[in-house]
Design a protein around this motif. Structure first.
Motif, short mmCIF file in Angstrom:
data_model
loop_
_atom_site.label_atom_id
_atom_site.label_comp_id
_atom_site.label_asym_id
_atom_site.label_seq_id
_atom_site.Cartn_x
_atom_site.Cartn_y
_atom_site.Cartn_z
N HIS A 1 16.45 -0.73 57.94
CA HIS A 1 17.12 0.54 57.68
C HIS A 1 17.45 1.33 58.95
CE1 HIS A 1 16.82 -0.18 53.47
NE2 HIS A 1 15.51 -0.20 53.48
N LYS A 2 18.03 0.62 59.92
CA LYS A 2 18.53 1.27 61.13
C LYS A 2 20.04 1.48 61.03
CE LYS A 2 14.61 1.15 63.49
NZ LYS A 2 13.88 2.37 63.90
N ASN A 3 20.54 2.37 61.86
CA ASN A 3 21.98 2.55 62.09
C ASN A 3 22.75 3.26 60.97
OD1 ASN A 3 21.77 1.30 64.59
ND2 ASN A 3 22.23 -0.73 63.78
N TYR A 4 22.08 4.01 60.12
CA TYR A 4 22.80 4.75 59.09
C TYR A 4 23.34 6.06 59.66
CZ TYR A 4 20.32 1.57 55.95
OH TYR A 4 19.81 0.47 55.32
N SER A 5 24.60 6.33 59.39
CA SER A 5 25.20 7.61 59.76
C SER A 5 24.86 8.66 58.72
CB SER A 5 26.71 7.47 59.89
OG SER A 5 27.07 6.42 60.76
N TYR A 6 24.89 8.22 57.44
CA TYR A 6 24.59 9.13 56.33
C TYR A 6 23.86 8.36 55.23
CZ TYR A 6 28.04 12.15 58.56
OH TYR A 6 28.72 12.91 59.46
N VAL A 7 22.97 9.06 54.55
CA VAL A 7 22.27 8.52 53.39
C VAL A 7 22.54 9.45 52.22
CG1 VAL A 7 20.02 8.02 52.37
CG2 VAL A 7 20.46 7.42 54.76
N LEU A 8 23.05 8.91 51.12
CA LEU A 8 23.31 9.73 49.94
C LEU A 8 22.00 9.98 49.19
CD1 LEU A 8 26.50 8.02 48.45
CD2 LEU A 8 26.35 9.78 50.22
N ALA A 9 21.82 11.20 48.73
CA ALA A 9 20.63 11.55 47.94
C ALA A 9 21.07 12.41 46.76
CB ALA A 9 19.62 12.29 48.79
N PRO A 10 20.47 12.21 45.59
CA PRO A 10 20.92 12.95 44.40
C PRO A 10 20.41 14.39 44.31
CG PRO A 10 19.14 11.48 43.82
CD PRO A 10 19.46 11.20 45.26
N SER A 11 19.44 14.77 45.14
CA SER A 11 18.92 16.14 45.13
C SER A 11 18.13 16.39 46.40
CB SER A 11 17.99 16.35 43.91
OG SER A 11 16.78 15.63 44.08
N SER A 12 17.88 17.64 46.68
CA SER A 12 17.10 17.98 47.88
C SER A 12 15.66 17.50 47.74
CB SER A 12 17.14 19.51 48.11
OG SER A 12 16.66 20.19 46.97
N PHE B 1 14.02 18.33 30.68
CA PHE B 1 15.12 19.08 31.30
C PHE B 1 14.74 19.50 32.72
CE2 PHE B 1 17.32 23.09 32.25
CZ PHE B 1 18.63 22.68 32.09
N SER B 2 13.52 19.96 32.90
CA SER B 2 13.06 20.35 34.24
C SER B 2 13.05 19.16 35.19
CB SER B 2 11.65 20.96 34.15
OG SER B 2 11.66 22.13 33.36
N PHE B 3 12.64 18.02 34.68
CA PHE B 3 12.61 16.77 35.45
C PHE B 3 14.03 16.41 35.89
CE2 PHE B 3 12.70 12.08 35.57
CZ PHE B 3 11.63 11.81 36.41
N LYS B 4 14.97 16.49 34.97
CA LYS B 4 16.38 16.18 35.27
C LYS B 4 16.94 17.13 36.33
CE LYS B 4 19.60 17.70 32.44
NZ LYS B 4 20.69 18.44 33.13
N GLU B 5 16.72 18.41 36.15
CA GLU B 5 17.27 19.39 37.08
C GLU B 5 16.68 19.26 38.48
OE1 GLU B 5 19.69 22.17 36.23
OE2 GLU B 5 20.01 20.37 35.02
N LYS B 6 15.44 18.83 38.55
CA LYS B 6 14.76 18.71 39.84
C LYS B 6 15.26 17.53 40.65
CE LYS B 6 10.02 18.46 41.70
NZ LYS B 6 8.59 18.42 41.32
N TYR B 7 15.58 16.42 39.96
CA TYR B 7 15.87 15.18 40.69
C TYR B 7 17.34 14.76 40.68
CZ TYR B 7 10.85 14.82 40.99
OH TYR B 7 9.53 15.08 41.28
N ILE B 8 18.18 15.43 39.88
CA ILE B 8 19.62 15.17 39.93
C ILE B 8 20.32 16.52 40.05
CG2 ILE B 8 21.60 14.07 38.83
CD1 ILE B 8 19.62 12.40 37.22
N ALA B 9 20.76 16.83 41.26
CA ALA B 9 21.24 18.19 41.55
C ALA B 9 22.59 18.51 40.92
CB ALA B 9 21.31 18.40 43.05
N ASN B 10 23.44 17.51 40.76
CA ASN B 10 24.78 17.77 40.24
C ASN B 10 25.20 16.64 39.32
OD1 ASN B 10 27.39 19.10 40.11
ND2 ASN B 10 28.14 17.37 41.28
N ALA B 11 25.83 16.97 38.21
CA ALA B 11 26.20 15.93 37.25
C ALA B 11 27.70 15.87 37.00
CB ALA B 11 25.47 16.17 35.92
N LYS B 12 28.50 16.43 37.91
CA LYS B 12 29.95 16.46 37.69
C LYS B 12 30.71 16.08 38.96
CE LYS B 12 29.85 20.06 34.11
NZ LYS B 12 30.32 21.43 33.74
N ASN B 13 31.78 15.31 38.78
CA ASN B 13 32.75 14.98 39.84
C ASN B 13 32.13 14.37 41.10
OD1 ASN B 13 34.83 16.16 38.24
ND2 ASN B 13 34.22 18.18 38.97
N ASN B 14 31.07 13.60 40.91
CA ASN B 14 30.41 12.99 42.07
C ASN B 14 31.29 11.93 42.73
OD1 ASN B 14 27.62 14.24 41.90
ND2 ASN B 14 27.85 13.41 39.84
#
Length: 368
Positions: A148-159, A341-354
């Motif tokens: 896992h070297k040389n990544y410019s960006y890593v996508l993550a679904p939530s902070s 619902f709390s679990f979903k909101e915590k780990y998936i920050a956005n659910a539209k137009n990804n």
């Protein structure tokens, strides 16, 4: 010995790669994967969105699994040469798992590498987090392979998930791009293949469909059998077992759905979802499907692999070590949707137009 052979491999790759880097860079995106020989749903959706937004941008797919057998390894090694050509001539590389050529080589400064990890989150530890554990990579091999070297960006679904990804991929916060995978758009588009499913699986009619999505690990067959045994006498339920794509365990056809349905399709159709440590849990949570965890090896798994999310603390009424107690809870139907619902909101920050968000981001990288 393995470390020495890896060093020789890397040297050979670097010698081949050096003249390739003299070639002209094009407005091209190369997708690399060892996860599958076919385009993933995320890749398909992203490809279509980039084509629509920027039809002049070329997109190339270099997808090859490393299968068992000497001939397979020879073919894989030969394919690495092609990977290097496209890395040398592309503006952006998108990967969904570890890539030998991405991590082991020194690239042109204008090549941007985006890690679009194939899972929607991370309940279990993985990547660099799991190095040195019983189920993780050997530390010396991992270091030799430049994991896992040389990544410019890593996508993550939530902070929240970004914290795990920073550890797993060895990156700082400035390399994290908050954007869930394109499949989120597919999962939430309101369309299902329910009619096709019941047409192809008439035995499921008038029953609650229970989908079991186990992660890839030891003890998989044994634990799955526990669930099968418990559901055998439950007339009102139709159990489907959807093995991990990398699983080598042969599944009884009785528990496999008839027809062409992806795991995402099945999650959309299911009435109830059961998993263990799989990131499929986030897909079920996204759709607010009653989600249960069957983890008879919970303490052992923590010791052997490690976890990022203690589901016993976050969804205490949905985690079971006993199959009979799990099935009884499903039959009772008294599910805590507020915790889900709390679990979903915590780990998936956005659910539209990804998909569109990610496509525009990658096109921006191509044009830099």
């Amino acid at each position: 010995m393995k470390v020495f052979l890896i060093a020789l491999l890397k040297l050979g790759l670097k010698i081949i790669y050096a003249p390739l880097k003299l070639l002209k860079t094009k407005n091209r995106i190369v997708y690399l994967s060892r996860q599958s020989n076919e385009k993933s749903l995320d890749m398909q959706l992203l490809e279509a969105a980039i084509t629509e937004e920027s039809p002049e941008t070329e997109q190339v797919f270099r997808l090859r699994m490393l299968d068992d057998g000497f001939s397979s390894k020879i073919k894989y090694a030969a394919a690495l040469v092609g990977d290097m050509y496209y890395l040398a001539t592309s503006k952006v590389a998108v990967v969904d798992t570890y890539s030998i050529t991405v991590s082991c080589l020194n690239h042109k400064k204008d090549l941007k590498v985006v890690q679009m990890w194939h899972a929607l989150g991370a309940i279990k530890k993985f990547g660099l987090q799991a190095v040195g554990t019983k189920e993780g990579r050997d530390e010396k091999i991992s270091r030799a392979m430049c994991m896992h070297k040389n990544y410019s960006y890593v996508l993550a679904p939530s902070s929240e998930t970004a914290k795990f990804y920073m550890e797993a991929f060895g990156v700082e916060s400035d390399k994290i791009k908050l954007c869930p995978l394109p499949r989120v758009d597919y999962l939430t588009d309101g369309e299902t293949k329910t009619s096709d499913f019941y047409y192809s699986n008439p035995a499921a009619g008038q029953k609650k469909v229970v989908l079991y999505l186990p992660t890839f690990r030891e003890r998989e067959a044994y634990i799955t059998q526990m669930l099968k045994t418990e559901f055998e006498d439950k007339d009102g339920y139709y159990l489907i077992v959807s093995p991990h794509p990398l699983s080598k365990v042969e599944c009884d056809e009785h528990y496999l759905p008839h027809g062409d349905f992806s795991s995402e399709d099945l999650v959309k159709i299911a009435d109830v979802v059961i998993t263990d440590y799989s990131a499929c849990a986030f897909e079920a949570a996204l759709l607010m499907k009653p989600l249960y965890f069957f983890t008879p090896d919970y303490d052992e798994y923590i010791k052997d692999r490690g976890i990022n999310i203690d589901v016993r603390a976050e969804l205490p009424d949905a985690v079971f070590e006993d199959a009979e107690a799990l099935v009884n809870a499903i039959e009772c139907g008294n599910y805590d949707m507020n915790s889900l619902f709390s679990f979903k909101e915590k780990y998936i920050a956005n659910a539209k137009n990804n998909t569109q968000t990610l496509a525009k981001f990658i096109i921006m990288l191509v044009k830099e």
